[in-house]
Motif scaffolding. Structure first.
Motif, short mmCIF file in Angstrom:
data_model
loop_
_atom_site.label_atom_id
_atom_site.label_comp_id
_atom_site.label_asym_id
_atom_site.label_seq_id
_atom_site.Cartn_x
_atom_site.Cartn_y
_atom_site.Cartn_z
N ILE A 17 0.73 -1.35 -0.14
CA ILE A 17 -0.01 0.04 -0.09
C ILE A 17 0.90 1.43 -0.06
O ILE A 17 0.47 2.48 -0.50
CB ILE A 17 -0.98 -0.08 1.10
N VAL A 18 2.09 1.15 0.43
CA VAL A 18 2.94 2.36 0.40
C VAL A 18 2.98 3.06 -1.10
O VAL A 18 3.14 4.34 -0.93
CB VAL A 18 4.35 1.98 1.00
N ALA A 19 2.96 2.26 -2.16
CA ALA A 19 3.00 2.95 -3.28
C ALA A 19 1.82 3.90 -3.62
O ALA A 19 1.92 4.87 -4.61
CB ALA A 19 2.69 1.84 -4.46
N PHE A 20 0.80 3.86 -2.68
CA PHE A 20 -0.34 5.02 -2.95
C PHE A 20 -0.06 6.10 -1.95
O PHE A 20 -1.27 6.71 -1.43
CB PHE A 20 -1.44 4.08 -2.75
N ASP A 21 0.82 6.18 -1.22
CA ASP A 21 1.41 7.18 -0.37
C ASP A 21 1.14 8.61 -1.00
O ASP A 21 1.25 8.96 -1.99
CB ASP A 21 2.87 7.19 0.01
N GLU A 22 0.16 9.27 0.00
CA GLU A 22 -0.23 10.70 -0.44
C GLU A 22 0.89 11.90 -0.78
O GLU A 22 0.99 12.17 -1.50
CB GLU A 22 -1.22 11.36 0.46
N GLU A 23 1.90 11.44 -0.14
CA GLU A 23 3.07 12.41 -0.11
C GLU A 23 3.86 12.18 -1.49
O GLU A 23 4.28 12.93 -2.17
CB GLU A 23 3.93 12.29 1.14
N ILE A 24 3.79 10.85 -1.71
CA ILE A 24 4.73 10.30 -3.09
C ILE A 24 3.70 10.94 -4.10
O ILE A 24 4.19 11.65 -5.30
CB ILE A 24 4.76 8.84 -3.14
N LEU A 25 2.45 10.63 -4.14
CA LEU A 25 1.66 10.94 -5.53
C LEU A 25 1.53 12.63 -5.61
O LEU A 25 1.46 13.02 -6.69
CB LEU A 25 0.13 10.25 -5.14
N ALA A 26 1.53 13.20 -4.49
CA ALA A 26 1.50 14.59 -4.42
C ALA A 26 2.76 15.20 -5.18
O ALA A 26 2.69 16.47 -5.73
CB ALA A 26 1.57 15.36 -3.15
N ALA A 39 -6.38 9.27 -3.68
CA ALA A 39 -7.13 9.22 -2.65
C ALA A 39 -8.25 8.10 -2.64
O ALA A 39 -8.61 7.41 -1.56
CB ALA A 39 -8.00 10.63 -2.69
N ARG A 40 -8.90 7.76 -3.63
CA ARG A 40 -10.00 6.89 -3.67
C ARG A 40 -9.56 5.73 -3.23
O ARG A 40 -10.14 4.91 -2.71
CB ARG A 40 -10.79 6.87 -4.95
N LEU A 41 -8.35 5.18 -3.83
CA LEU A 41 -7.83 3.77 -3.51
C LEU A 41 -7.33 3.63 -2.33
O LEU A 41 -7.52 2.89 -1.43
CB LEU A 41 -6.51 3.50 -4.33
N ARG A 42 -6.91 4.91 -1.56
CA ARG A 42 -6.55 4.85 -0.07
C ARG A 42 -7.92 4.63 0.62
O ARG A 42 -7.79 3.75 1.83
CB ARG A 42 -5.88 5.97 0.24
N ARG A 43 -8.76 5.37 0.31
CA ARG A 43 -10.29 5.01 1.15
C ARG A 43 -10.57 3.86 1.15
O ARG A 43 -11.29 3.21 1.93
CB ARG A 43 -11.22 6.13 0.71
N LEU A 44 -10.56 3.27 -0.40
CA LEU A 44 -11.29 2.00 -0.58
C LEU A 44 -10.41 0.78 0.32
O LEU A 44 -11.10 -0.34 1.11
CB LEU A 44 -11.16 1.63 -1.76
N LEU A 45 -9.22 0.91 0.69
CA LEU A 45 -8.02 0.00 1.29
C LEU A 45 -7.99 0.33 2.72
O LEU A 45 -7.07 -0.41 3.37
CB LEU A 45 -6.89 -0.22 0.38
N ALA A 46 -8.49 1.52 3.39
CA ALA A 46 -8.19 1.77 4.68
C ALA A 46 -8.52 0.72 5.52
O ALA A 46 -9.65 -0.02 5.40
CB ALA A 46 -8.72 3.12 4.66
N ASP A 47 -7.78 0.44 6.39
CA ASP A 47 -7.94 -0.48 7.58
C ASP A 47 -8.08 -1.82 7.12
O ASP A 47 -8.90 -2.74 7.70
CB ASP A 47 -9.38 -0.12 8.40
N SER A 48 -7.15 -2.15 6.00
CA SER A 48 -7.29 -3.64 5.54
C SER A 48 -6.38 -4.50 6.40
O SER A 48 -5.22 -4.27 6.39
CB SER A 48 -6.99 -3.69 4.25
N SER A 61 1.00 -3.16 -12.87
CA SER A 61 -0.58 -3.14 -13.12
C SER A 61 -1.20 -2.92 -11.91
O SER A 61 -2.33 -2.50 -11.58
CB SER A 61 -1.09 -4.44 -13.76
N LEU A 62 -0.38 -3.18 -10.55
CA LEU A 62 -0.93 -2.91 -9.38
C LEU A 62 -0.40 -1.51 -8.72
O LEU A 62 -1.16 -0.85 -8.52
CB LEU A 62 -0.73 -4.03 -8.42
N ARG A 63 1.04 -1.37 -8.68
CA ARG A 63 1.48 -0.16 -8.08
C ARG A 63 1.20 1.02 -8.96
O ARG A 63 1.45 2.23 -8.33
CB ARG A 63 2.68 -0.51 -7.64
N SER A 64 1.04 0.99 -10.16
CA SER A 64 0.69 2.41 -10.89
C SER A 64 -0.66 2.58 -11.05
O SER A 64 -1.01 3.43 -12.14
CB SER A 64 1.44 2.12 -12.28
#
Length: 498
Positions: A232-241, A253-262, A278-281
């Protein structure tokens, strides 16, 4: 009771077209629109009375533009224009497509610059609001002309229409609906067939589907990511910003919300250094597709709010002019549809790559082809073949139509947008994409079944539960085609909750 959409002086939105075309909302026009229509029609009458030579008002059309016609032939010219231009071929447009074209035509006329009479616009509104749908062949347009000609004939009581669930002669439907056939006057035949309403209306529906599919791709992608124990670190907000794309930020942001607390992802941290692209990008690719959607939306809405007839009547009855120009050229919509087709094909390609990993035991860590007893059962093996086939077809459909060009009307029209063809192939591509993402939805749900629902993120668990209302988990092989259809039905009739 059906909702109501009123068009007047505010900018028109593509969502309004979708609400009327698909949702059967009632379309009304403001008083200011009717005033503009009346003034435009008055100017046409003044042009005819003055004897001023104006293309399409009192001349022939296309390469026949230098043939002047007497006033007594102008109504016949309009009628003949509809009869001669209504020569489309091929499968019929569906009901929503035809309704969307009529919506866009009304938007075009609402400026009052076409010079079309209020009576004809009233007839178009009656067709929409009473659900009288002309039967329109889908093929034969280089960007305009043939589709609206078939609609124009139906307004005259010629041809067939859909009415109260059956196809009947237009004349019969008009009588039963309490309407009278129109009798087009000077310029009105040309105004009915001209401009970009066809490609614009179709593009509005494509935007409706594309937006829904973009949202669902984030959902099914998140489900696949969780099932494959992504990092999940690939979707880190600071990285994507650090990559300032609005689309990337939204999908991330949508992916982080969908996967939160997994719990499943929490226990999977560090199982691999990094995931396949195909997953991290997903934020980068889905986000790029969203950015192209935003561009297409801007182009389509600009056209929806434009006046695209030729000629246009300008000014007031006291100080008028009539100008022949090229606003009917639909290059911007054609390009927008072509670019959106490329983006949506890429969205499907990413989905197919993810679902391929789900069925492959070499990389999934799951039972082969997502069935507990492989061998006697083939499980989801061939569903991936179907997705691959549809991706291959979408690659063909994503080839730009706007780059083609042909010469028509004896060199008079020697550059064409082919925007209607671009919009129609985009519709076919999006139809395929529903099935690709539907297959990923089905396979990702089955993959999550092996992990146990108690480990899933609340967001993916909610999406899984929605599918489970109609599709049970796989134990042994069963007829797969209807299950794919059920998954697609969920995509089409439910908005993702994230």
């Amino acid at each position: 009771m059906n909702a109501t959409v009123e068009w007047g002086d505010e900018p028109l939105r593509w969502q309004d077209v979708a609400r009327v075309a698909r949702g059967k909302a009632i379309l009304t026009l403001s008083d200011s629109v009717w005033s503009r229509l009346a003034q435009g029609r008055e100017i046409v009458a003044l042009i005819v009375a003055s004897g001023h030579v104006a293309y399409g008002v009192n001349t022939g059309l296309g390469a026949l533009c230098n043939i002047s016609l007497p006033e007594e032939q102008l109504s016949q010219l309009s009628r003949n224009t509809l009869l001669s231009h209504a020569c489309g071929v091929g499968p019929l447009l569906d009901e929503a497509q035809t309704r969307a074209i009529m919506c866009a035509a009304i938007a075009n006329y609402s400026h009052g610059k076409s010079g079309i009479s209020p009576a004809i616009v009233e007839q178009l509104l009656a067709f929409l609001n009473q659900q009288i749908t002309p039967q329109v062949p889908s093929q034969g347009s280089v960007g305009y002309l043939s589709h609206m000609a078939h609609i124009g004939l139906a307004l005259m009581g010629v041809g067939d229409v859909g009415w109260q669930g059956v196809v009947v002669p237009a004349e019969q439907a008009l009588a039963e609906a309490g309407l009278k056939p129109i009798s087009p006057g000077a310029k009105e035949g040309l105004s009915l067939v001209n401009g970009t309403p066809c490609m614009t209306g179709l593009a509005c529906l494509a935007l409706d589907d594309a937006q829904r599919l973009l949202d669902w791709a984030d959902v099914t992608g998140a489900m696949s990511f969780e099932a494959l124990r992504g990092q999940i670190v690939a979707f880190d907000e600071e990285i994507l910003a650090l990559k300032a794309s609005p689309g990337i930020q939204l999908s991330g942001a949508r992916l982080r919300r969908l996967l939160a607390d997994s719990a499943l992802l929490a226990e999977s941290v560090g199982v691999r250094t990094q995931d396949a692209l195909s997953l991290r990008s997903m934020p980068q690719v889905h986000g790029a597709c969203r950015d192209q959607f935003s561009h297409a939306r801007q182009q389509v809405e600009t056209e929806l709010n434009a006046c695209t007839d030729n000629p246009l009547v300008l000014g007031t009855p006291e100080n008028w002019r009539v100008v022949s120009q090229a606003n009917p050229h639909g290059e911007s919509v054609a390009m927008a549809c072509d670019v959106l087709a490329i983006a949506m094909a890429e969205l499907g390609s990413m989905s197919e790559r993810r679902l391929d990993r789900l069925v492959n035991p070499l990389v999934s860590g799951l039972p082969a082809f997502l069935v507990a007893k492989p061998g006697v059962n083939s499980g989801m093996m061939i569903a991936q073949y179907v997705a691959a086939s549809l991706c291959g077809e979408n690659k063909q459909l994503a080839q730009p139509a706007v780059l083609d060009n042909f010469v028509t009307s004896a060199l008079q029209e020697d550059h064409l947008s082919l925007g209607t063809g671009s919009a129609l192939k985009l519709h076919r591509l999006l139809g395929n994409l529903y099935h690709i993402i539907g297959i990923e939805y089905l396979l990702a749900a089955q993959a999550l079944h092996f992990h146990g629902e108690n480990k899933l993120a609340p967001g993916t668990r909610q999406s899984l539960a929605l599918l489970r209302e109609t599709v049970a988990p796989w134990e042994d092989d069963r007829w797969l085609a209807p299950e794919i259809g059920k998954a697609v039905n969920v995509l089409k009739h439910h908005q993702p909750g994230f």
